[in-house]
Design a protein around this motif. Structure first.
Motif, PDB file in Angstrom:
ATOM      1  N   GLN A   1     -71.102 124.804  23.568  1.00 38.12           N
ATOM      2  CA  GLN A   1     -72.287 124.359  22.839  1.00 38.12           C
ATOM      3  C   GLN A   1     -72.852 123.114  23.527  1.00 38.12           C
ATOM      4  OE1 GLN A   1     -71.537 123.363  18.774  1.00 38.12           O
ATOM      5  NE2 GLN A   1     -73.623 122.709  18.374  1.00 38.12           N
ATOM      6  N   VAL A   2     -74.087 123.217  23.976  1.00 38.19           N
ATOM      7  CA  VAL A   2     -74.735 122.105  24.665  1.00 38.19           C
ATOM      8  C   VAL A   2     -75.126 121.025  23.671  1.00 38.19           C
ATOM      9  CG1 VAL A   2     -76.775 121.416  25.966  1.00 38.19           C
ATOM     10  CG2 VAL A   2     -75.611 123.566  26.530  1.00 38.19           C
ATOM     11  N   GLN A   3     -74.775 119.780  23.991  1.00 41.12           N
ATOM     12  CA  GLN A   3     -75.189 118.640  23.177  1.00 41.12           C
ATOM     13  C   GLN A   3     -75.715 117.532  24.074  1.00 41.12           C
ATOM     14  OE1 GLN A   3     -71.759 117.700  20.602  1.00 41.12           O
ATOM     15  NE2 GLN A   3     -72.962 118.531  18.911  1.00 41.12           N
ATOM     16  N   LEU A   4     -76.797 116.909  23.636  1.00 40.21           N
ATOM     17  CA  LEU A   4     -77.409 115.782  24.323  1.00 40.21           C
ATOM     18  C   LEU A   4     -77.630 114.686  23.290  1.00 40.21           C
ATOM     19  CD1 LEU A   4     -80.213 117.798  26.177  1.00 40.21           C
ATOM     20  CD2 LEU A   4     -78.000 117.137  27.118  1.00 40.21           C
ATOM     21  N   VAL A   5     -77.069 113.506  23.524  1.00 42.54           N
ATOM     22  CA  VAL A   5     -77.167 112.416  22.554  1.00 42.54           C
ATOM     23  C   VAL A   5     -77.653 111.162  23.266  1.00 42.54           C
ATOM     24  CG1 VAL A   5     -75.962 111.018  20.857  1.00 42.54           C
ATOM     25  CG2 VAL A   5     -75.297 113.416  21.199  1.00 42.54           C
ATOM     26  N   GLU A   6     -78.867 110.736  22.916  1.00 48.45           N
ATOM     27  CA  GLU A   6     -79.468 109.568  23.546  1.00 48.45           C
ATOM     28  C   GLU A   6     -79.039 108.279  22.849  1.00 48.45           C
ATOM     29  OE1 GLU A   6     -82.733 112.835  23.490  1.00 48.45           O
ATOM     30  OE2 GLU A   6     -81.211 112.029  22.135  1.00 48.45           O
ATOM     31  N   SER A   7     -79.063 107.189  23.613  1.00 40.47           N
ATOM     32  CA  SER A   7     -78.821 105.862  23.060  1.00 40.47           C
ATOM     33  C   SER A   7     -79.502 104.849  23.983  1.00 40.47           C
ATOM     34  CB  SER A   7     -77.327 105.565  22.950  1.00 40.47           C
ATOM     35  OG  SER A   7     -76.716 105.589  24.230  1.00 40.47           O
ATOM     36  N   GLY A   8     -79.592 103.612  23.496  1.00 39.04           N
ATOM     37  CA  GLY A   8     -80.127 102.538  24.327  1.00 39.04           C
ATOM     38  C   GLY A   8     -81.554 102.125  24.014  1.00 39.04           C
ATOM     39  N   GLY A   9     -82.183 102.810  23.081  1.00 36.96           N
ATOM     40  CA  GLY A   9     -83.531 102.415  22.711  1.00 36.96           C
ATOM     41  C   GLY A   9     -83.532 101.120  21.916  1.00 36.96           C
ATOM     42  N   GLY A  10     -84.748 100.606  21.646  1.00 41.05           N
ATOM     43  CA  GLY A  10     -84.850  99.385  20.872  1.00 41.05           C
ATOM     44  C   GLY A  10     -86.192  98.718  21.065  1.00 41.05           C
ATOM     45  N   LEU A  11     -86.254  97.471  20.634  1.00 52.71           N
ATOM     46  CA  LEU A  11     -87.466  96.666  20.744  1.00 52.71           C
ATOM     47  C   LEU A  11     -87.348  95.747  21.956  1.00 52.71           C
ATOM     48  CD1 LEU A  11     -90.146  95.538  19.601  1.00 52.71           C
ATOM     49  CD2 LEU A  11     -88.743  93.973  18.221  1.00 52.71           C
ATOM     50  N   VAL A  12     -88.365  95.750  22.796  1.00 53.08           N
ATOM     51  CA  VAL A  12     -88.351  94.919  23.994  1.00 53.08           C
ATOM     52  C   VAL A  12     -89.749  94.351  24.210  1.00 53.08           C
ATOM     53  CG1 VAL A  12     -88.837  96.884  25.514  1.00 53.08           C
ATOM     54  CG2 VAL A  12     -87.677  94.860  26.443  1.00 53.08           C
ATOM     55  N   GLN A  13     -89.822  93.171  24.791  1.00 54.66           N
ATOM     56  CA  GLN A  13     -91.111  92.551  25.070  1.00 54.66           C
ATOM     57  C   GLN A  13     -91.752  93.161  26.320  1.00 54.66           C
ATOM     58  OE1 GLN A  13     -90.497  88.305  25.317  1.00 54.66           O
ATOM     59  NE2 GLN A  13     -90.548  88.068  23.102  1.00 54.66           N
TER      60      GLN A  13
END
Length: 123
Positions: free
Chosen positions: A1-13
């Motif tokens: 089962q293929v899974q893709l899990v993103e991380s690292g986003g957020g608020l930046v200037q």
């Protein structure tokens, strides 16, 4: 089962940097092209980058060329998107994908999508 899990986003200037990660499982990165899409509020999803290791092709949309870098670590089963000199117009939900096609002119025909990570560029 293929899974893709993103991380690292957020608020930046504006002018800042972020590195998005996409943890993958259920397949080998050596067997697939990889890519990133984004969707800004009120706009359609946009394919911004892809990498096809078998064809030796890396693609960047004009909107991110020179500022974003796609990469992968097959040993960690992880895909990355390094984003530098961020602009307010980069604000979007970013998706890690396995595209059907990755060529020098674009990326399309996505087979698998991650759930996305929000990037907001604002002062």
């Amino acid at each position: 089962q293929v899974q893709l899990v993103e991380s690292g986003g957020g608020l930046v200037q504006p002018g800042g940097s972020l590195r998005l990660s996409c943890a993958t499982s259920g397949f080998s990165l050596d067997d697939y092209a990889i890519g990133w899409f984004r969707q800004a509020p009120g706009k359609e999803r946009e394919g911004i980058s892809c990498f096809n290791s078998r064809a030796g092709i890396t693609y960047y949309a004009d909107s991110v060329k020179g500022r974003f870098t796609i990469s992968r670590d097959a040993g960690k089963n992880t895909i990355y998107l390094q984003m530098n000199n961020l602009k307010p117009e980069d604000t979007a939900v970013y998706y890690c994908v396995l595209p059907t096609a990755c060529a020098g002119v674009g990326v399309w025909g996505v087979d698998y999508w991650g759930e996305g990570t929000q990037v907001t560029v604002s002062s």
